[in-house]
Design a protein around this motif. Structure first.
Motif, PDB file in Angstrom:
ATOM      1  N   PRO A  63       0.859  -1.190   0.000  1.00 21.55           N
ATOM      2  CA  PRO A  63       0.000   0.000   0.000  1.00 21.55           C
ATOM      3  C   PRO A  63       0.889   1.232   0.000  1.00 21.55           C
ATOM      4  O   PRO A  63       1.949   1.237   0.629  1.00 21.55           O
ATOM      5  CB  PRO A  63      -0.808  -0.123   1.292  1.00 21.55           C
ATOM      6  N   THR A  64       0.465   2.263  -0.724  1.00 17.16           N
ATOM      7  CA  THR A  64       1.369   3.369  -1.010  1.00 17.16           C
ATOM      8  C   THR A  64       0.721   4.723  -0.766  1.00 17.16           C
ATOM      9  O   THR A  64      -0.451   4.932  -1.084  1.00 17.16           O
ATOM     10  CB  THR A  64       1.837   3.287  -2.481  1.00 17.16           C
ATOM     11  N   LEU A  65       1.522   5.628  -0.220  1.00 17.45           N
ATOM     12  CA  LEU A  65       1.139   7.025  -0.128  1.00 17.45           C
ATOM     13  C   LEU A  65       1.784   7.744  -1.306  1.00 17.45           C
ATOM     14  O   LEU A  65       3.013   7.815  -1.398  1.00 17.45           O
ATOM     15  CB  LEU A  65       1.632   7.625   1.189  1.00 17.45           C
ATOM     16  N   LEU A  66       0.971   8.233  -2.225  1.00 12.81           N
ATOM     17  CA  LEU A  66       1.467   8.946  -3.408  1.00 12.81           C
ATOM     18  C   LEU A  66       1.256  10.435  -3.191  1.00 12.81           C
ATOM     19  O   LEU A  66       0.128  10.916  -3.097  1.00 12.81           O
ATOM     20  CB  LEU A  66       0.721   8.491  -4.659  1.00 12.81           C
ATOM     21  N   LEU A  67       2.367  11.161  -3.102  1.00 14.81           N
ATOM     22  CA  LEU A  67       2.315  12.586  -2.777  1.00 14.81           C
ATOM     23  C   LEU A  67       2.842  13.409  -3.948  1.00 14.81           C
ATOM     24  O   LEU A  67       4.052  13.488  -4.172  1.00 14.81           O
ATOM     25  CB  LEU A  67       3.160  12.855  -1.527  1.00 14.81           C
ATOM     26  N   PRO A  68       1.966  14.048  -4.750  1.00 15.93           N
ATOM     27  CA  PRO A  68       2.426  14.953  -5.799  1.00 15.93           C
ATOM     28  C   PRO A  68       2.945  16.243  -5.173  1.00 15.93           C
ATOM     29  O   PRO A  68       2.364  16.764  -4.219  1.00 15.93           O
ATOM     30  CB  PRO A  68       1.142  15.220  -6.615  1.00 15.93           C
ATOM     31  N   ALA A  69       4.047  16.769  -5.710  1.00 16.31           N
ATOM     32  CA  ALA A  69       4.639  17.983  -5.133  1.00 16.31           C
ATOM     33  C   ALA A  69       5.371  18.769  -6.209  1.00 16.31           C
ATOM     34  O   ALA A  69       5.844  18.205  -7.201  1.00 16.31           O
ATOM     35  CB  ALA A  69       5.595  17.628  -4.002  1.00 16.31           C
ATOM     36  N   ASP A  70       5.463  20.062  -5.988  1.00 13.96           N
ATOM     37  CA  ASP A  70       6.261  20.945  -6.843  1.00 13.96           C
ATOM     38  C   ASP A  70       7.596  21.140  -6.138  1.00 13.96           C
ATOM     39  O   ASP A  70       7.674  21.801  -5.108  1.00 13.96           O
ATOM     40  CB  ASP A  70       5.531  22.275  -7.027  1.00 13.96           C
ATOM     41  N   PHE A  71       8.660  20.556  -6.679  1.00 17.64           N
ATOM     42  CA  PHE A  71       9.948  20.549  -6.000  1.00 17.64           C
ATOM     43  C   PHE A  71      10.568  21.938  -5.851  1.00 17.64           C
ATOM     44  O   PHE A  71      11.485  22.119  -5.051  1.00 17.64           O
ATOM     45  CB  PHE A  71      10.921  19.627  -6.725  1.00 17.64           C
ATOM     46  N   THR A  72      10.109  22.910  -6.603  1.00 12.40           N
ATOM     47  CA  THR A  72      10.648  24.265  -6.479  1.00 12.40           C
ATOM     48  C   THR A  72       9.636  25.229  -5.858  1.00 12.40           C
ATOM     49  O   THR A  72       9.812  26.438  -5.904  1.00 12.40           O
ATOM     50  CB  THR A  72      11.091  24.807  -7.854  1.00 12.40           C
ATOM     51  N   CYS A  73       8.584  24.678  -5.278  1.00 16.45           N
ATOM     52  CA  CYS A  73       7.541  25.496  -4.654  1.00 16.45           C
ATOM     53  C   CYS A  73       8.097  26.240  -3.451  1.00 16.45           C
ATOM     54  O   CYS A  73       8.844  25.682  -2.641  1.00 16.45           O
ATOM     55  CB  CYS A  73       6.379  24.601  -4.229  1.00 16.45           C
ATOM     56  N   LYS A  74       7.719  27.494  -3.301  1.00 16.37           N
ATOM     57  CA  LYS A  74       8.176  28.321  -2.178  1.00 16.37           C
ATOM     58  C   LYS A  74       7.072  28.533  -1.149  1.00 16.37           C
ATOM     59  O   LYS A  74       7.240  29.311  -0.219  1.00 16.37           O
ATOM     60  CB  LYS A  74       8.641  29.695  -2.700  1.00 16.37           C
ATOM     61  N   GLN A  75       5.937  27.871  -1.325  1.00 13.34           N
ATOM     62  CA  GLN A  75       4.803  28.157  -0.451  1.00 13.34           C
ATOM     63  C   GLN A  75       4.320  26.944   0.323  1.00 13.34           C
ATOM     64  O   GLN A  75       4.662  26.756   1.485  1.00 13.34           O
ATOM     65  CB  GLN A  75       3.660  28.770  -1.277  1.00 13.34           C
ATOM     66  N   ILE A  76       3.517  26.095  -0.302  1.00 10.68           N
ATOM     67  CA  ILE A  76       2.785  25.063   0.422  1.00 10.68           C
ATOM     68  C   ILE A  76       3.478  23.704   0.434  1.00 10.68           C
ATOM     69  O   ILE A  76       3.416  22.977   1.420  1.00 10.68           O
ATOM     70  CB  ILE A  76       1.367  24.911  -0.173  1.00 10.68           C
ATOM     71  N   CYS A  77       4.159  23.342  -0.638  1.00 13.97           N
ATOM     72  CA  CYS A  77       4.644  21.967  -0.782  1.00 13.97           C
ATOM     73  C   CYS A  77       5.629  21.548   0.301  1.00 13.97           C
ATOM     74  O   CYS A  77       5.592  20.413   0.791  1.00 13.97           O
ATOM     75  CB  CYS A  77       5.265  21.775  -2.160  1.00 13.97           C
ATOM     76  N   GLY A  78       6.535  22.459   0.692  1.00 11.64           N
ATOM     77  CA  GLY A  78       7.481  22.132   1.747  1.00 11.64           C
ATOM     78  C   GLY A  78       6.803  21.803   3.062  1.00 11.64           C
ATOM     79  O   GLY A  78       7.040  20.734   3.645  1.00 11.64           O
ATOM     80  N   PRO A  79       5.931  22.684   3.567  1.00 13.93           N
ATOM     81  CA  PRO A  79       5.201  22.362   4.797  1.00 13.93           C
ATOM     82  C   PRO A  79       4.345  21.105   4.667  1.00 13.93           C
ATOM     83  O   PRO A  79       4.208  20.345   5.628  1.00 13.93           O
ATOM     84  CB  PRO A  79       4.321  23.608   5.007  1.00 13.93           C
TER      85      PRO A  79
END
Length: 257
Positions: A63-79
């Motif tokens: 079973p997998t947690l698939l997390l889409p993210a913007d690797f250069t995001c300066k706002q939400i993705c890091g948190p």
């Protein structure tokens, strides 16, 4: 639609006031997994180590947690990644044994170095994959889970939902959850359901049974539907017996009077 609007607002805040997207473009951003959605396991991506891997390799039968993210995001993705990482540590489940974690960059322009900087110190080790992909591979993956984005060329940013999905080992989408309003207990149960109760031991299976409502599709899972039907039929039978007993008792009192 309401879920999509909420997730969109989270993803764009605090840059919404300065966004270069039109209202129509913003309206196209959303997260709406279809019932029985399934990701193509043969899709190929590039892992953080430089190797080419398929989505099947990354999931690795768990079973997998698939997390889409913007690797250069300066706002939400890091948190969001920080929240997910902390929640995973509190689930009591072990990556590489009980589940897989797959973080996929949603911007085909992002490089492996971008992926390394984004995830450094937060995730890693067995059962964890950080992937970058071509525009075609990303379009196929995100389209399969109903994850719609828009590129803001003026600010070199991507508007996207703050959300992720859990997958069954066969690539079936099981749940969709907000990556910001995330609780460890909810994440544990989502992974347990994705594993069909085969991870987490007896307590996990009991918890799964009590948590069979599917918030993505607004329906109960088949197993829970069966349990509810049996419970409902039993309740009706007991009530009917009680009513019958009360009627008989009342008639006997009337006759004796």
């Amino acid at each position: 639609m309401r879920r999509a609007i909420v997730l969109l607002a989270l993803a764009l805040w605090p840059g919404l006031a300065h966004a270069g997207l039109t209202e129509q473009q913003i309206g196209r951003v959303g997260f709406d997994p279809l019932q029985d959605a399934r990701v193509p396991l043969s899709l190929k991506f590039r892992a953080i180590g430089g190797d080419t891997v398929t989505l099947r390799d990354a999931i690795d039968g768990r079973p997998t947690l698939l997390l889409p993210a913007d690797f250069t995001c300066k706002q939400i993705c890091g948190p969001a990644l920080t929240i997910a990482s902390a929640a995973l540590q509190q689930t009591g489940l072990v990556a590489g044994r009980d589940y897989s974690l797959v973080v996929v960059g949603i911007d085909p322009r992002d490089t492996i170095d971008d992926a390394r900087r984004f995830t450094q110190g937060q995730i890693g080790g067995a059962g964890t994959s950080v992937l970058t992909g071509s525009q075609q591979a990303l379009a196929a993956l995100l389209g399969a889970i109903g994850y719609r984005t828009e590129i803001d060329g003026k600010h070199d940013a991507i508007a996207h939902p703050a959300a992720f999905v859990t997958l069954a080992p066969d690539g079936r989408v099981v749940r969709g959850l907000s990556s910001l309003a995330l609780q460890p207990g909810d994440l544990r149960l989502a992974l347990l359901e994705a594993g069909d109760g085969r991870i987490g031991g007896l307590s996990g299976r009991v918890a799964l049974l009590c948590y069979g409502f599917d918030p993505v599709h607004g329906i109960y899972t088949r197993r829970i539907t069966t349990v509810l039907q049996i419970f409902g039929a039993s309740t009706v039978a007991i009530m009917a017996a009680l009513v019958g007993f009360m009627l008989v008792r009342s008639r006997r009192r009337g006759a004796s009077a």
